[in-house]
Design an enzyme around this catalytic site. Sequence first.
Site, PDB file in Angstrom:
ATOM      1  N   VAL A  30       1.215  -1.297  -0.025  1.00 54.10           N
ATOM      2  CA  VAL A  30       0.021  -0.176  -0.057  1.00 54.10           C
ATOM      3  C   VAL A  30       0.879   1.049   0.284  1.00 54.10           C
ATOM      4  O   VAL A  30       1.672   1.385   0.881  1.00 54.10           O
ATOM      5  CB  VAL A  30      -0.555   0.108   1.271  1.00 54.10           C
ATOM      6  CG1 VAL A  30      -1.570   1.455   1.088  1.00 54.10           C
ATOM      7  CG2 VAL A  30      -2.012  -1.281   0.991  1.00 54.10           C
ATOM      8  N   HIS A  74      -3.027   7.014  -6.952  1.00 55.68           N
ATOM      9  CA  HIS A  74      -4.837   7.476  -6.924  1.00 55.68           C
ATOM     10  C   HIS A  74      -5.468   8.636  -6.108  1.00 55.68           C
ATOM     11  O   HIS A  74      -5.892   9.041  -6.423  1.00 55.68           O
ATOM     12  CB  HIS A  74      -5.324   6.496  -5.827  1.00 55.68           C
ATOM     13  CG  HIS A  74      -5.543   4.933  -6.644  1.00 55.68           C
ATOM     14  ND1 HIS A  74      -6.477   4.216  -8.080  1.00 55.68           N
ATOM     15  CD2 HIS A  74      -4.391   3.825  -6.349  1.00 55.68           C
ATOM     16  CE1 HIS A  74      -6.118   3.263  -8.165  1.00 55.68           C
ATOM     17  NE2 HIS A  74      -5.229   2.987  -7.760  1.00 55.68           N
ATOM     18  N   GLU A  89       1.804  -4.657 -11.648  1.00 52.53           N
ATOM     19  CA  GLU A  89      -0.181  -4.665 -11.190  1.00 52.53           C
ATOM     20  C   GLU A  89      -0.462  -4.645 -12.591  1.00 52.53           C
ATOM     21  O   GLU A  89      -0.883  -3.238 -12.976  1.00 52.53           O
ATOM     22  CB  GLU A  89       0.136  -3.182 -10.565  1.00 52.53           C
ATOM     23  CG  GLU A  89       0.509  -3.399  -8.772  1.00 52.53           C
ATOM     24  CD  GLU A  89      -0.681  -1.800  -8.143  1.00 52.53           C
ATOM     25  OE1 GLU A  89      -1.353  -0.671  -8.715  1.00 52.53           O
ATOM     26  OE2 GLU A  89      -0.081  -1.999  -6.848  1.00 52.53           O
TER      27      GLU A  89
END
Length: 212
Positions: free
Chosen positions: A124, A132, A182
Amino acid sequence: MLCVIAGKILNPSFTTSFYDNTTHHIASEANGWNLILVNRDNYIPDDYKVQLTELSNGKKVDSRIYPELQEMFDAAREQGYGLFVREGYRTQEEQQQLLDEKIEAYENDGKSKSEAKRLAEQWVAIPGTSEHQLGIAVDINADTTKSSSDDVYNWLAENAHTYGFIKRYPSNKTDITGVINEPWHYRYVGKEAALEIYSQGICLEEYIDMLE
């Protein structure tokens, strides 16, 4: 349809900022808002502001990327792929909550506080360093009633650059990006930059280095 409204980010460039009483280098928009480089070494400016468009599923994105995002989704759906935005814009508070939850999960597994924090930060992003929070990055997942995840990820990998998006964290660039592969995370950089990055097989960090 994906969403509703339109708008703009406004912020000057800085060289330092403060998170947890520590001085950090601040991401620059010198190459344009679409090429701001945010990572562990470059924090989002404290006064970075986003005007958002809400998607049909309640997720939000920077209004400036919405037209190309809609165009990309329309093209994928016309070719029979089912996909949706799993994650869009996050606030600083939401990013902190995600990190805190990951740390807590590791602590519940018996890790020390420091070890839990170290492990959590591998998965994270530290608040202030997550794309984001810019509103110009999205996590795209497959609607598995229509398409497999692999099919959607493959389509995006081959076509997203046409609409100004790049696969931000490729598997062969982890040593540069600091982030594991990702296949769902796509970042808007604009069509010209996306084509260059795709054609040369480089990541955003390498592209910014070329510009400088």
